[in-house]
Design a protein around this motif. Sequence first.
Motif, mmCIF file in Angstrom:
data_model
loop_
_atom_site.group_PDB
_atom_site.id
_atom_site.type_symbol
_atom_site.label_atom_id
_atom_site.label_comp_id
_atom_site.label_asym_id
_atom_site.label_seq_id
_atom_site.Cartn_x
_atom_site.Cartn_y
_atom_site.Cartn_z
ATOM 1 N N HIS A 179 0.844 -1.193 0.000
ATOM 2 C CA HIS A 179 0.000 0.000 0.000
ATOM 3 C C HIS A 179 0.884 1.250 0.000
ATOM 4 C CE1 HIS A 179 -2.951 2.962 1.308
ATOM 5 N NE2 HIS A 179 -3.904 2.084 1.084
ATOM 6 N N PRO A 180 0.533 2.264 -0.797
ATOM 7 C CA PRO A 180 1.399 3.454 -0.866
ATOM 8 C C PRO A 180 1.479 4.241 0.438
ATOM 9 C CG PRO A 180 -0.663 3.827 -2.053
ATOM 10 C CD PRO A 180 -0.614 2.364 -1.721
ATOM 11 N N GLY A 181 0.476 4.089 1.314
ATOM 12 C CA GLY A 181 0.517 4.829 2.568
ATOM 13 C C GLY A 181 1.041 4.034 3.735
ATOM 14 N N GLY A 229 -2.910 0.127 -7.642
ATOM 15 C CA GLY A 229 -2.681 1.037 -6.531
ATOM 16 C C GLY A 229 -1.465 0.705 -5.677
ATOM 17 N N LEU A 230 -0.463 0.061 -6.267
ATOM 18 C CA LEU A 230 0.733 -0.357 -5.527
ATOM 19 C C LEU A 230 1.949 0.348 -6.118
ATOM 20 C CD1 LEU A 230 -0.016 -4.188 -5.681
ATOM 21 C CD2 LEU A 230 -0.605 -2.640 -3.806
ATOM 22 N N PRO A 231 2.725 1.073 -5.336
ATOM 23 C CA PRO A 231 3.903 1.744 -5.891
ATOM 24 C C PRO A 231 4.984 0.733 -6.275
ATOM 25 C CG PRO A 231 3.873 1.972 -3.503
ATOM 26 C CD PRO A 231 2.570 1.322 -3.889
ATOM 27 N N PRO A 232 5.613 0.895 -7.433
ATOM 28 C CA PRO A 232 6.654 -0.047 -7.853
ATOM 29 C C PRO A 232 8.021 0.324 -7.276
ATOM 30 C CG PRO A 232 6.250 1.525 -9.600
ATOM 31 C CD PRO A 232 5.302 1.884 -8.491
ATOM 32 N N TRP A 233 8.842 -0.704 -7.123
ATOM 33 C CA TRP A 233 10.242 -0.454 -6.804
ATOM 34 C C TRP A 233 10.932 0.180 -8.012
ATOM 35 C CZ3 TRP A 233 11.304 -5.783 -4.143
ATOM 36 C CH2 TRP A 233 11.274 -5.618 -2.758
ATOM 37 N N ARG A 234 11.882 1.095 -7.729
ATOM 38 C CA ARG A 234 12.706 1.660 -8.787
ATOM 39 C C ARG A 234 13.842 0.695 -9.114
ATOM 40 N NH1 ARG A 234 14.031 8.034 -8.100
ATOM 41 N NH2 ARG A 234 15.723 7.287 -9.474
ATOM 42 N N PRO A 235 13.947 0.239 -10.353
ATOM 43 C CA PRO A 235 15.019 -0.707 -10.680
ATOM 44 C C PRO A 235 16.405 -0.118 -10.491
ATOM 45 C CG PRO A 235 13.844 0.005 -12.660
ATOM 46 C CD PRO A 235 13.067 0.504 -11.497
ATOM 47 N N ASP A 236 16.567 1.190 -10.731
ATOM 48 C CA ASP A 236 17.891 1.789 -10.568
ATOM 49 C C ASP A 236 18.313 1.805 -9.102
ATOM 50 O OD1 ASP A 236 15.791 3.627 -10.121
ATOM 51 O OD2 ASP A 236 17.065 5.357 -10.581
ATOM 52 N N ARG A 237 17.384 2.128 -8.215
ATOM 53 C CA ARG A 237 17.716 2.164 -6.790
ATOM 54 C C ARG A 237 17.956 0.756 -6.234
ATOM 55 N NH1 ARG A 237 15.731 7.218 -4.806
ATOM 56 N NH2 ARG A 237 16.714 8.763 -6.176
ATOM 57 N N LEU A 238 17.203 -0.218 -6.738
ATOM 58 C CA LEU A 238 17.467 -1.596 -6.322
ATOM 59 C C LEU A 238 18.893 -1.996 -6.694
ATOM 60 C CD1 LEU A 238 14.207 -3.552 -7.314
ATOM 61 C CD2 LEU A 238 15.002 -3.006 -5.009
ATOM 62 N N ALA A 239 19.291 -1.701 -7.915
ATOM 63 C CA ALA A 239 20.633 -2.072 -8.367
ATOM 64 C C ALA A 239 21.705 -1.372 -7.546
ATOM 65 C CB ALA A 239 20.792 -1.750 -9.853
ATOM 66 N N GLU A 240 21.492 -0.085 -7.246
ATOM 67 C CA GLU A 240 22.477 0.678 -6.470
ATOM 68 C C GLU A 240 22.648 0.114 -5.071
ATOM 69 O OE1 GLU A 240 20.851 4.566 -6.662
ATOM 70 O OE2 GLU A 240 21.332 4.845 -8.799
ATOM 71 N N SER A 241 21.611 -0.484 -4.526
ATOM 72 C CA SER A 241 21.668 -1.025 -3.163
ATOM 73 C C SER A 241 22.088 -2.490 -3.127
ATOM 74 C CB SER A 241 20.292 -0.898 -2.502
ATOM 75 O OG SER A 241 19.364 -1.800 -3.090
ATOM 76 N N GLY A 242 22.393 -3.071 -4.286
ATOM 77 C CA GLY A 242 22.670 -4.504 -4.309
ATOM 78 C C GLY A 242 21.421 -5.319 -4.034
ATOM 79 N N TYR A 243 20.278 -4.735 -4.370
ATOM 80 C CA TYR A 243 18.975 -5.391 -4.192
ATOM 81 C C TYR A 243 18.685 -5.697 -2.726
ATOM 82 C CZ TYR A 243 18.863 -5.472 -9.199
ATOM 83 O OH TYR A 243 18.852 -5.071 -10.503
ATOM 84 N N ALA A 244 19.175 -4.835 -1.845
ATOM 85 C CA ALA A 244 19.017 -5.063 -0.414
ATOM 86 C C ALA A 244 17.556 -5.205 0.012
ATOM 87 C CB ALA A 244 19.710 -3.948 0.372
ATOM 88 N N VAL A 257 1.487 0.264 -9.918
ATOM 89 C CA VAL A 257 1.604 -0.946 -10.723
ATOM 90 C C VAL A 257 0.220 -1.354 -11.219
ATOM 91 C CG1 VAL A 257 2.210 -3.393 -10.666
ATOM 92 C CG2 VAL A 257 3.645 -1.737 -9.492
ATOM 93 N N GLY A 258 0.173 -1.879 -12.431
ATOM 94 C CA GLY A 258 -1.096 -2.351 -12.980
ATOM 95 C C GLY A 258 -0.867 -3.279 -14.146
ATOM 96 N N PRO A 275 1.082 6.313 -14.290
ATOM 97 C CA PRO A 275 1.228 7.592 -13.584
ATOM 98 C C PRO A 275 -0.058 7.924 -12.820
ATOM 99 C CG PRO A 275 1.947 7.786 -15.882
ATOM 100 C CD PRO A 275 1.248 6.474 -15.759
ATOM 101 N N GLN A 276 0.098 8.368 -11.577
ATOM 102 C CA GLN A 276 -1.066 8.734 -10.777
ATOM 103 C C GLN A 276 -1.860 9.831 -11.473
ATOM 104 O OE1 GLN A 276 0.175 9.691 -6.799
ATOM 105 N NE2 GLN A 276 0.872 7.616 -6.365
ATOM 106 N N GLY A 277 -3.194 9.671 -11.437
ATOM 107 C CA GLY A 277 -4.065 10.636 -12.085
ATOM 108 C C GLY A 277 -4.333 10.336 -13.532
ATOM 109 N N HIS A 278 -3.733 9.274 -14.044
ATOM 110 C CA HIS A 278 -3.927 8.886 -15.439
ATOM 111 C C HIS A 278 -4.554 7.497 -15.492
ATOM 112 C CE1 HIS A 278 -1.458 12.106 -17.433
ATOM 113 N NE2 HIS A 278 -1.022 12.206 -16.185
#
Length: 694
Positions: free
Chosen positions: A382-384, A416-431, A401-402, A462-465
């Motif tokens: 959930h986004p909140g 209604g589920l926010p996705p993980w950012r693939p770039d941030r996952l990679a930067e963190s070693g997928y922590a 996500v949809g 995108p939210q609102g679309h």
Amino acid sequence: MTAPRPADPPSEDLLRLAVLHGVATSYSPSPDRSVAASATAVTLTLAALGVDASTPGAVRAALAARERELGERLLPPTVVGWSGSPPAALAALPEGTRLRIDTEQGESRAEADGLPPGVHRLTVTTPDDRTATAHLIVAPPRLPTPAGRSHGLLVQLYSLLSRRSWGMGDLGDLAELAGWAGRSLGAGFVQVNPLHAAVPGAPTDPSPYRPSSRRFPDPVHLRVEDVPEAAYVEDPERLRALLEGAGRLREAVLHKGALIDRDAVWELKREALELLGEVPLGPGRRAAYCDFLAEQGQALEDHATWCALAEVHGSDWHRWPTGLRDPRSAETTQARNGLMDRVDFWSRLAWLTDSQLTAAQRAGLEAGMPVGIVHDLAVGVHPGGADAWAQQEHFAAGMSVGAPPDAFNARGQDWGLPPWRPDRLAESGYAPFRELLRALFRYAGALRIDHVMGLFRLWWVPQGHPPTEGTYVRYDAEAMLAVLVLEASRAGALVIGEDLGTVEPGVREALRERGVLGTSVLWFERDWDGDGRPLPPDSWRADCLATATTHDLPSTAARLTGEHVELRDSLGLLTRPLEEERAEAAADAGEWLSLLSRLGLLHGTGGGGDTSSEEAQIQAVHRFLLRTPARMVGVWLPDGVGDRRPQNLPGTWDQYPNWRLPIADALGRPVTLEDLAASPRLHALMEVLREGGA
């Protein structure tokens, strides 16, 4: 279906920029069609990845920066290697480049050969003294193939009430079910719905697939009486009164036609757990709790802090005071210190729930199950909720996500589920992904991954679309699979991917290569590349969990009788005339029954010769599943007693009591765990599986 026609096609530069960031510029709703993504969708998706593409000049600047970055980069942020073969990324390094690998085990090495599985730190230095560092994930090439076939039960835990549960099924019931099914039915596993922590506050979203946290379980599943401190509460009369209230909730569901009321159950359990929280832990229990706190570390502190803050400020962190929206702010630290008693309360509940989950898995294994409990990983949060707050730097702000439009849903879907950012996952070693899997594998013999295709790509909206204005974003599937295989192999667990519906070419093959089982549901297994008829059993894949139905589909009894069509008609969900839907459903069931008859799988029940009875047909369906090479065969537990109703009816909200129905018999009468254990019908069905479908 009419294909959407975007009014703003992306420019050539925008298309190139999108591709370099893993953002799709088109999608294929069917093999013979391609639909272009709109410039709006691409631009907003890039913005969520931190890339400004708002003007032609910004696009050109971002494109030049990205091309320069990729041209100069020695290593990606995360490098993947499979045991027995060197990481492919190293082959592109200049000749003479020196390596330093600091392993997870505390060693330092100068070469990549023979590395142990783990998440290591890689440093490279080129002959001209350029350096780069990266996370290096080394995983076994694949998960082991399950030893032999196993059969088991599929159940939504909340729906499984016993004579001891508090108005909904709990972890005590799960342990009892696992122990009984393993010993009496020869079952190898019990698969349950996601038990993730829900977003608090009435009315709670009853869906287990939109949780506050996937990292921690929900204490609503606790069996209060099984907590050792329950024997020592200072006000036993108050606890007794709560038990009486729980009994009334249970009786209302079992005997008065009431729906499962999660909020009412939690209200009673929370008060009871507050009483238990006043009981000092004994020295051994205190030491175990402290160990749990140390093991879970920052993640648990964040989760418990969010829960404590939500009690004060509400369950959507976006609406909290500005300083509290940052989990690392001074204001959050100050607030946590002021709520330390509540932080401890929620931390203790996480520990108690983890303990009972572990006990349920132990009960299954001690009963002879080779797998035990199969837990379910929802596709998002959930986004909140707690995870989105604690890990917000890893989530794509303003995105959901949809699914894109297809032949079955022309409007697409927004979950209604926010996705993980693939770039941030990679930067963190997928922590975040590693920590999530490690937490679930603490008490899982296997893990079912909902919408496993999300390891490869996800449809971002995108939210609102509307969902039609979304596009796919690609993840590093090799890295995601390496993390999955690494953590599952460490736990000695199986992985089952829910790969139903539209699946991108190559995905099932990639999953199978790494030992991830798929999901095959009887009614969907047809020769879609040929005559469309039911797929004969020897043409099914072996690397899968085969079932007759799931929680999102009609029960087998309803499917065979066509009652699912009548249900959808009564709710106004049909898109074609009723008679047309009835005819198609009857033809579908008829084709399968004809195949079952030709294969000699339709036997009379109770020693009789009537093969037309519903019970005989359901048994024949499961004999068919046993004729396939599937390594796991699952029985939807409500099928064992002739339940007519789906647990969830997609496309409905208030029109249908999704996620709130107890298991019931063919007449709609709720059936307890004790009734199930004594059910001749269920025993007869499970005997079919024990005998191997003979």
